[in-house]
Design a protein around this motif. Structure first.
Motif, PDB file in Angstrom:
ATOM      1  N   LEU A  45       0.992  13.830 -16.239  1.00  0.00           N
ATOM      2  CA  LEU A  45       2.239  13.771 -17.005  1.00  0.00           C
ATOM      3  C   LEU A  45       2.007  13.800 -18.516  1.00  0.00           C
ATOM      4  N   LYS A  46       1.036  14.543 -18.947  1.00  0.00           N
ATOM      5  CA  LYS A  46       0.697  14.593 -20.373  1.00  0.00           C
ATOM      6  C   LYS A  46       1.847  15.107 -21.236  1.00  0.00           C
ATOM      7  N   ILE A  47       2.648  16.025 -20.728  1.00  0.00           N
ATOM      8  CA  ILE A  47       3.694  16.620 -21.544  1.00  0.00           C
ATOM      9  C   ILE A  47       4.902  15.694 -21.722  1.00  0.00           C
ATOM     10  N   LEU A  48       5.031  14.675 -20.920  1.00  0.00           N
ATOM     11  CA  LEU A  48       6.179  13.783 -20.994  1.00  0.00           C
ATOM     12  C   LEU A  48       5.946  12.595 -21.924  1.00  0.00           C
ATOM     13  N   THR A  49       4.758  12.468 -22.451  1.00  0.00           N
ATOM     14  CA  THR A  49       4.422  11.299 -23.254  1.00  0.00           C
ATOM     15  C   THR A  49       3.674  11.705 -24.514  1.00  0.00           C
ATOM     16  N   ALA A  50       3.548  10.766 -25.426  1.00  0.00           N
ATOM     17  CA  ALA A  50       2.788  11.003 -26.659  1.00  0.00           C
ATOM     18  C   ALA A  50       1.361  10.492 -26.478  1.00  0.00           C
ATOM     19  N   ARG A  51       0.713  10.981 -25.454  1.00  0.00           N
ATOM     20  CA  ARG A  51      -0.658  10.564 -25.173  1.00  0.00           C
ATOM     21  C   ARG A  51      -1.561  10.978 -26.328  1.00  0.00           C
ATOM     22  N   PRO A  52      -2.468  10.104 -26.747  1.00  0.00           N
ATOM     23  CA  PRO A  52      -3.367  10.455 -27.847  1.00  0.00           C
ATOM     24  C   PRO A  52      -4.259  11.645 -27.491  1.00  0.00           C
ATOM     25  N   ASN A  53      -4.496  12.496 -28.480  1.00  0.00           N
ATOM     26  CA  ASN A  53      -5.349  13.658 -28.239  1.00  0.00           C
ATOM     27  C   ASN A  53      -6.823  13.240 -28.248  1.00  0.00           C
ATOM     28  N   LYS A  54      -7.691  14.188 -27.933  1.00  0.00           N
ATOM     29  CA  LYS A  54      -9.129  13.891 -27.822  1.00  0.00           C
ATOM     30  C   LYS A  54      -9.715  13.389 -29.143  1.00  0.00           C
ATOM     31  N   GLN A  55      -9.252  13.929 -30.265  1.00  0.00           N
ATOM     32  CA  GLN A  55      -9.760  13.499 -31.572  1.00  0.00           C
ATOM     33  C   GLN A  55      -9.394  12.040 -31.845  1.00  0.00           C
ATOM     34  N   GLU A  56      -8.157  11.659 -31.554  1.00  0.00           N
ATOM     35  CA  GLU A  56      -7.739  10.272 -31.743  1.00  0.00           C
ATOM     36  C   GLU A  56      -8.532   9.334 -30.837  1.00  0.00           C
ATOM     37  N   GLN A  57      -8.812   9.800 -29.621  1.00  0.00           N
ATOM     38  CA  GLN A  57      -9.553   8.976 -28.682  1.00  0.00           C
ATOM     39  C   GLN A  57     -11.027   8.848 -29.069  1.00  0.00           C
ATOM     40  N   LYS A  58     -11.540   9.805 -29.835  1.00  0.00           N
ATOM     41  CA  LYS A  58     -12.913   9.711 -30.334  1.00  0.00           C
ATOM     42  C   LYS A  58     -13.020   8.623 -31.397  1.00  0.00           C
ATOM     43  N   ASN A  59     -12.023   8.555 -32.263  1.00  0.00           N
ATOM     44  CA  ASN A  59     -12.057   7.643 -33.403  1.00  0.00           C
ATOM     45  C   ASN A  59     -11.761   6.197 -33.018  1.00  0.00           C
ATOM     46  N   ILE A  60     -10.949   5.999 -31.989  1.00  0.00           N
ATOM     47  CA  ILE A  60     -10.533   4.670 -31.562  1.00  0.00           C
ATOM     48  C   ILE A  60     -10.651   4.606 -30.048  1.00  0.00           C
ATOM     49  N   LYS A  61     -11.199   3.512 -29.536  1.00  0.00           N
ATOM     50  CA  LYS A  61     -11.296   3.349 -28.084  1.00  0.00           C
ATOM     51  C   LYS A  61      -9.903   3.190 -27.490  1.00  0.00           C
ATOM     52  N   HIS A  62      -9.616   3.991 -26.463  1.00  0.00           N
ATOM     53  CA  HIS A  62      -8.352   3.927 -25.732  1.00  0.00           C
ATOM     54  C   HIS A  62      -8.648   3.578 -24.274  1.00  0.00           C
ATOM     55  N   HIS A  63      -7.795   2.764 -23.680  1.00  0.00           N
ATOM     56  CA  HIS A  63      -7.981   2.329 -22.301  1.00  0.00           C
ATOM     57  C   HIS A  63      -6.712   2.576 -21.487  1.00  0.00           C
ATOM     58  N   LEU A  64      -6.879   2.908 -20.228  1.00  0.00           N
ATOM     59  CA  LEU A  64      -5.804   3.056 -19.228  1.00  0.00           C
ATOM     60  C   LEU A  64      -4.865   4.239 -19.486  1.00  0.00           C
ATOM     61  N   TYR A  65      -5.391   5.319 -19.999  1.00  0.00           N
ATOM     62  CA  TYR A  65      -4.621   6.561 -20.135  1.00  0.00           C
ATOM     63  C   TYR A  65      -5.081   7.518 -19.041  1.00  0.00           C
ATOM     64  N   GLY A  66      -4.147   8.057 -18.264  1.00  0.00           N
ATOM     65  CA  GLY A  66      -4.471   9.046 -17.251  1.00  0.00           C
ATOM     66  C   GLY A  66      -5.350   8.544 -16.143  1.00  0.00           C
ATOM     67  N   VAL A  67      -5.164   7.314 -15.720  1.00  0.00           N
ATOM     68  CA  VAL A  67      -6.030   6.741 -14.689  1.00  0.00           C
ATOM     69  C   VAL A  67      -5.456   6.845 -13.277  1.00  0.00           C
ATOM     70  N   CYS A  68      -4.179   7.193 -13.152  1.00  0.00           N
ATOM     71  CA  CYS A  68      -3.535   7.253 -11.825  1.00  0.00           C
ATOM     72  C   CYS A  68      -3.143   8.690 -11.477  1.00  0.00           C
ATOM     73  N   LEU A  69      -3.344   9.038 -10.219  1.00  0.00           N
ATOM     74  CA  LEU A  69      -2.856  10.315  -9.725  1.00  0.00           C
ATOM     75  C   LEU A  69      -1.399  10.149  -9.317  1.00  0.00           C
ATOM     76  N   LEU A  70      -0.635  11.197  -9.441  1.00  0.00           N
ATOM     77  CA  LEU A  70       0.776  11.164  -9.062  1.00  0.00           C
ATOM     78  C   LEU A  70       0.893  11.776  -7.673  1.00  0.00           C
ATOM     79  N   TYR A  71       1.332  10.990  -6.727  1.00  0.00           N
ATOM     80  CA  TYR A  71       1.503  11.470  -5.350  1.00  0.00           C
ATOM     81  C   TYR A  71       2.987  11.617  -5.060  1.00  0.00           C
ATOM     82  N   THR A  72       3.323  12.687  -4.372  1.00  0.00           N
ATOM     83  CA  THR A  72       4.705  12.881  -3.933  1.00  0.00           C
ATOM     84  C   THR A  72       4.753  12.951  -2.419  1.00  0.00           C
ATOM     85  N   SER A  73       5.886  12.669  -1.878  1.00  0.00           N
ATOM     86  CA  SER A  73       6.047  12.680  -0.423  1.00  0.00           C
ATOM     87  C   SER A  73       7.099  13.698  -0.045  1.00  0.00           C
ATOM     88  N   ASP A  74       6.816  14.497   0.937  1.00  0.00           N
ATOM     89  CA  ASP A  74       7.791  15.463   1.452  1.00  0.00           C
ATOM     90  C   ASP A  74       8.733  14.844   2.464  1.00  0.00           C
TER      91      ASP A  74
END
Length: 76
Positions: A45-74
């Motif tokens: 869901l990267k496009i729905l949020t203001a997730r920090p880019n790779k450069q920002e994540q290099k400069n400052i430690k970030h935790h718990l971004y993109g750690v869960c998979l999104l599952y859907t049920s039919d």
């Protein structure tokens, strides 16, 4: 008070600049960012949020971004 004792909670409405502000504060106090956003924890869901880019994540430690998979049920 040492660095390890400081906890700053940033909250606010969607699209109010919380992520950008968190980066600014973390740089100033040499801190880290721990994500608590209900959408930013999902990998796909990267496009729905203001997730920090790779450069920002290099400069400052970030935790718990993109750690869960999104599952859907039919079975609806």
């Amino acid at each position: 008070m040492d660095k390890q004792s400081k906890i700053i909670l940033i909250s606010g409405p969607t699209a109010s600049g919380k992520s950008k502000f968190a980066v600014k504060i973390a740089k100033k106090i040499e801190g880290e960012i721990i994500n608590a956003d209900s959408m930013q924890v999902y990998k796909k869901l990267k496009i729905l949020t203001a997730r920090p880019n790779k450069q920002e994540q290099k400069n400052i430690k970030h935790h718990l971004y993109g750690v869960c998979l999104l599952y859907t049920s039919d079975a609806a």
